[in-house]
Design a protein around this motif. Structure first.
Motif, short mmCIF file in Angstrom:
data_model
loop_
_atom_site.label_atom_id
_atom_site.label_comp_id
_atom_site.label_asym_id
_atom_site.label_seq_id
_atom_site.Cartn_x
_atom_site.Cartn_y
_atom_site.Cartn_z
N GLY A 67 -44.23 5.76 -4.90
CA GLY A 67 -43.64 5.17 -3.73
C GLY A 67 -44.27 5.68 -2.45
N VAL A 68 -43.68 5.25 -1.34
CA VAL A 68 -44.14 5.63 -0.01
C VAL A 68 -42.93 5.99 0.83
N VAL A 69 -43.03 7.07 1.59
CA VAL A 69 -41.96 7.51 2.49
C VAL A 69 -42.46 7.35 3.92
N PHE A 70 -41.67 6.65 4.74
CA PHE A 70 -41.99 6.43 6.16
C PHE A 70 -41.00 7.21 7.01
N ARG A 71 -41.53 7.90 8.03
CA ARG A 71 -40.69 8.64 8.94
C ARG A 71 -40.94 8.15 10.36
N PRO A 72 -39.94 8.28 11.24
CA PRO A 72 -40.11 7.78 12.61
C PRO A 72 -41.04 8.67 13.44
N SER A 73 -41.55 8.11 14.51
CA SER A 73 -42.32 8.92 15.47
C SER A 73 -41.43 10.06 15.99
N TYR A 122 -31.12 12.21 8.65
CA TYR A 122 -31.51 10.80 8.78
C TYR A 122 -30.90 9.95 7.67
N PRO A 123 -30.41 8.77 8.00
CA PRO A 123 -30.06 7.82 6.95
C PRO A 123 -31.33 7.38 6.23
N VAL A 124 -31.19 6.98 4.98
CA VAL A 124 -32.35 6.52 4.22
C VAL A 124 -32.19 5.03 3.95
N LEU A 125 -33.29 4.30 4.07
CA LEU A 125 -33.28 2.85 3.94
C LEU A 125 -34.28 2.45 2.86
N ASP A 126 -33.78 1.76 1.84
CA ASP A 126 -34.61 1.27 0.74
C ASP A 126 -35.22 -0.06 1.17
N CYS A 127 -36.54 -0.07 1.36
CA CYS A 127 -37.25 -1.27 1.82
C CYS A 127 -38.18 -1.80 0.73
N THR A 128 -37.77 -1.68 -0.52
CA THR A 128 -38.63 -2.11 -1.62
C THR A 128 -38.59 -3.63 -1.75
N TYR A 129 -39.43 -4.30 -0.97
CA TYR A 129 -39.54 -5.75 -1.06
C TYR A 129 -40.30 -6.13 -2.32
N TRP A 177 -42.31 0.38 7.87
CA TRP A 177 -42.65 1.34 8.92
C TRP A 177 -41.86 1.04 10.18
N ALA A 178 -41.67 -0.24 10.48
CA ALA A 178 -40.90 -0.64 11.66
C ALA A 178 -39.45 -0.18 11.55
N TYR A 179 -38.85 -0.35 10.37
CA TYR A 179 -37.48 0.13 10.18
C TYR A 179 -37.40 1.64 10.41
N GLU A 239 -39.13 3.41 12.45
CA GLU A 239 -39.18 3.69 13.90
C GLU A 239 -37.82 3.54 14.56
N LEU A 240 -36.91 2.80 13.93
CA LEU A 240 -35.57 2.64 14.50
C LEU A 240 -34.75 3.92 14.36
N GLY A 241 -35.20 4.82 13.48
CA GLY A 241 -34.48 6.09 13.31
C GLY A 241 -34.09 6.39 11.87
N PHE A 242 -34.77 5.76 10.92
CA PHE A 242 -34.48 5.97 9.51
C PHE A 242 -35.64 6.67 8.81
N VAL A 243 -35.34 7.25 7.68
CA VAL A 243 -36.36 7.55 6.68
C VAL A 243 -36.35 6.35 5.74
N THR A 244 -37.43 5.61 5.68
CA THR A 244 -37.47 4.43 4.82
C THR A 244 -38.39 4.68 3.64
N VAL A 245 -38.08 4.03 2.53
CA VAL A 245 -38.84 4.24 1.31
C VAL A 245 -39.18 2.91 0.66
N ILE A 246 -40.36 2.86 0.04
CA ILE A 246 -40.75 1.80 -0.88
C ILE A 246 -41.01 2.50 -2.21
N ILE A 247 -40.28 2.10 -3.24
CA ILE A 247 -40.43 2.75 -4.55
C ILE A 247 -40.74 1.69 -5.59
N PHE A 248 -41.84 1.88 -6.26
CA PHE A 248 -42.34 0.94 -7.26
C PHE A 248 -41.75 1.30 -8.62
N GLY A 249 -40.57 0.77 -8.93
CA GLY A 249 -39.90 1.09 -10.18
C GLY A 249 -40.33 0.20 -11.32
#
Length: 788
Positions: free
Chosen positions: A521-527, A535-542, A564-566, A568-578
């Motif tokens: 997977g990939v972990v995205f963090r805000p600037s 931080y809340p965590v957001l699952d963005c696995t499209y 990545w845009a999500y 920047e709003l203030g989340f730790v977002t993840v894409i996980i290839f299950g």
């Protein structure tokens, strides 16, 4: 009036806007991929170098390792302006289908819907004659095919004579058309002529499609008509689409036509179901071809349900057919992996062989078949790894250029390397491999969409162009020799458009819910990320999420930048290839069925959340700043990842937003469905059956003109939620189709910011994307003096 949101939050929205707009247009990263167009059989190729003002054309001599302007852009711009009457800028020449074969004296191209030839000697442009779009010229150059009034026609290029090759075509019964293969009946803008010439230019291989008994598609109603009128209209009154389990479906009837006699010879074979991908024609999708003898043709028949595929030989004189060999699977035969738009099979007419792609061993490999006998000659590749691409075939040297993945233990199994394979011995030679993705244009994969004439390997196989990429580095495009040595760096991506203070995403390896299978997977963090904060965590696995490359050098760029845009709003977002059916791992991984919510074989299992949950829990153990009491899930388009999270795993996911999701698989078009004919469709659960499990905050968004995931699907879920007395939020947009406009994305941002971050979204912010200008109708009342 005092604003209820902070200026700091608005700044976060602005940074997210920069990334989201980059997902739809070139605004933050340039030259992320080089698409080489080889000049004839030479060692030279041209490509487009992107600039902030447009583009310039570069010409590379691979043998000499030179890289320079392909021509004088200023002189060509002046000549084209004078000839066309259009304003042409030298730094953004609107040239398509460039042909440098006669350069430097003459350059041919398309611009402003016309064909042109530019002479560098006279510095003038003149319009030239060319076949109309969609016509197909015969190999001998004397005739051309075209479509008219649902029939196939022949045009003599020498005499100008026209002749109808078929005469019984009618509405819903068309010859050589790709329209019925458009997504679930929606009329496509990229119509192709689905017919191929025999090598001797005497016969045509084509098909008819009979939709006359296929059911009418669910109505798409323009509640706010684009012409400004008041009365709603049905925009698709005649579109037809079969659902899984319907008796009558979209299917092909194959035939050959002798252009001299006009005789039509139909294949003595049952009609073949139209199958995935639903957005390409049959022959454009490279599933039919001629033998070199011009008598026999071949086609691939994937049976309804996807578990059986036949390779069929057709006698164009008699119509007789022979099933040369078949491919079976208890799960589903993967003819086209997720990374591709065309099958990974290649006919070799000169030797009457076929390179066949199969997962029969549990791993995706290539096999060599004899098309005379239908016998398997031998495997071309084998082992516990998969073949991802076929890049080039040298029939004289009997050598393949391919890409494999998963050969090196401990390396991300999604990273593609580059290899050569001897077709007679199977000996594999590694050209280049490392801890990253090598992207190569191969004219079959999604990476080449929009660049159908680009090819990564030179015609003689001596040179290769590839883009190296990871999620945490800028892409670099390289020119290599056949041994994998770097001859030159063509482009390093310009990422200066990224938000100030950005933090590169982090690639991660985790364990699936079984505690054994490696997932990535990939972990995205805000600037300006602060590890001391929570931080809340957001699952963005499209559906098209990926853990491999960055930006637009692969077909996952939109999900990469949107996630990545999500962040920047203030989340730790993840894409996980299950685990699930994507065709990019071994068969055990691909065929995983979640016992909590099993899906039909060819439906994407990528929306499963069990592995995502396991991965997020592992990340929370590693990173104390991840708050498992605030977990959200978002989705965009087709695969219902948010619905899966909110309705199947309500104890883990607290907030979700769903945009144009497949809320009811029973209403998915049979072209992409996988329900075997006659199967009991009730065995597959639907989300409406889980409506009573909703606990968190759910926003459902749907375009009411979505021709792919009908709003009727969503209405079924809404009715079930109402009957279960569940609270949810809903946004229906009357003029939105299957895309996601800036407004829907912004509303999704607002929803998770309010309910997961606990902050008030900025009310005067407006997100616009390149997609918006293509879809929305603005009511004339908004700009009138009527008093409304």
């Amino acid at each position: 009036m005092k604003t209820l949101y902070s200026e700091e939050l608005l700044a976060r929205y602005r940074r997210a806007e920069t990334l989201e707009q980059g997902a739809f247009s070139k605004s933050i990263a340039f030259n992320t991929t080089v698409y080489p167009h080889w000049v004839g059989e030479s060692h030279c190729f041209w490509y487009k170098r992107e600039t902030r003002d447009g583009q310039v054309f570069r010409k590379v001599d691979a043998k000499a390792s030179t890289n320079e302007d392909a021509f004088d852009h200023n002189l060509l711009a002046i000549a084209l302006t004078q000839a066309s009457g259009e304003d042409v800028q030298a730094d953004n020449l609107p040239l398509d289908n460039l042909d440098l074969l006669q350069a430097p004296e003459t350059i041919c191209f398309e611009a402003f819907g016309k064909h042109w030839a530019y002479s560098s000697a006279t510095q003038t442009c003149k319009q030239i004659e060319a076949l109309p779009a969609g016509w197909k010229q015969s190999p001998d150059g004397k005739k051309a095919l075209f479509s008219r009034d649902y029939n196939l026609w022949l045009y003599d290029l020498e005499s100008g004579e026209e002749k109808a090759l078929t005469d019984d075509g009618e509405r819903f019964y068309e010859y050589a058309s790709s329209q019925p293969m458009s997504i679930y009946g929606q009329q496509s803008s990229s119509v192709s002529l689905e017919a191929i010439w025999s090598p001797d230019s005497r016969r045509i291989f084509t098909h008819s499609i009979d939709l006359r008994q296929v059911a009418i598609a669910p109505p798409l109603i323009e509640h706010v008509p684009a012409d400004g009128s008041l009365r709603p209209v049905v925009s698709n009154p005649e579109n037809r689409v079969a659902f899984g389990g319907d008796e009558h479906i979209e299917s092909y009837r194959f035939l050959t036509i002798d252009i001299t006699t006009g005789d039509c010879c139909y294949a003595d074979y049952p009609d073949c179901p139209a199958t995935y991908p639903p957005y390409g024609g049959y022959f454009t999708g490279q599933r039919g071809w001629w033998d070199k003898d011009s008598r026999h043709a071949y086609f691939v028949d994937q049976k309804r349900g996807g578990k059986l595929v036949n390779v069929v030989k057709l006698d164009s004189h008699t119509g007789g057919t022979q099933v040369l060999f078949e491919e079976r699977s208890d799960f589903a035969v993967t003819v086209i992996p997720l990374s591709h738009i065309h099958p990974l099979l290649t006919p070799l007419p000169e030797s009457n062989e076929l390179i066949w792609y199969s997962e029969r061993s549990g791993w995706a490999h290539l096999y060599l078949y004899d098309l005379t006998t239908g016998e398997l000659k031998h495997p071309l590749t084998q082992g516990e790894f998969i073949v991802r691409n076929i890049l080039h075939i040298d029939t004289e040297q009997r050598e393949l250029w391919i890409q494999t993945a998963g050969r090196e233990a401990g390396r991300n199994p999604y990273y593609c390397d580059i290899c050569r394979v001897n077709m007679d011995t199977g000996a594999l030679t590694e050209v280049i491999a490392s801890d990253g993705e090598y992207v190569v244009c191969d004219q079959q994969s999604r990476i080449s969409v929009g660049h159908p004439n680009a090819s990564g390997v030179s015609p003689d196989g001596r040179y290769l162009v590839t883009t190296f990429s990871r999620v945490d580095t800028p892409p670099v495009s390289l020119l290599l020799d056949r041994q994998g040595q770097t001859l030159s760096t063509l482009e390093t991506a310009d990422i200066s458009g990224l938000p100030e203070g950005f933090t590169w995403p982090e690639p991660v390896m985790l364990k699936a819910a079984d505690g054994q299978t490696d997932i990535y997977g990939v972990v995205f963090r805000p600037s300006h990320f602060d590890p001391e904060q929570s931080y809340p965590v957001l699952d963005c696995t499209y559906y098209y999420a990926s853990p491999v490359g960055a930006f637009s050098n692969n077909h996952y760029s939109m999900s990469y930048l949107s996630a990545w845009a999500y962040a920047e709003l203030g989340f730790v977002t993840v894409i996980i290839f299950g685990r699930g059916n994507d065709g990019l791992r071994d068969t055990t991984f691909n065929s995983y069925q979640n016992p909590d919510f099993p899906l039909a074989p060819m439906h994407s299992s990528r929306c499963y959340k069990t592995d995502c949950i396991a991965g997020i829990q592992q990340l929370a153990e590693q990173y104390a700043y991840i708050d498992l009491n605030r977990v959200g899930v978002v989705e965009f388009g087709s695969t219902p990842t948010a619905l899966m999270g909110m309705l199947v795993h309500p104890d883990f996911y607290h907030v979700g937003t769903s945009i144009n999701a497949m809320a009811c698989s029973l209403m998915e078009g049979d072209i992409a469905a996988a329900h075997p004919l006659g199967a009991d469709l009730s065995q597959w659960p639907e989300f409406e059956q889980r409506a009573d499990q909703l606990q968190g905050k759910l926003l459902i968004i749907n375009g009411m003109l979505d021709w792919c995931m009908y709003v009727t699907m969503t209405f079924r879920l809404i009715q079930a939620l109402r009957q279960a007395n569940k609270r949810f939020d809903m946004l229906l947009l009357p003029n939105l189709d299957h895309g996601a406009c800036g407004y829907t994305i912004q509303r999704s941002w607002d929803y998770v910011v309010e309910h997961l971050l606990g902050e008030t979204p900025p009310q005067d912010f407006r997100l616009e994307t390149a997609y918006d200008s293509m879809v929305e109708y603005t009511s004339p009342l908004l700009n009138s003096d009527s008093g409304y």
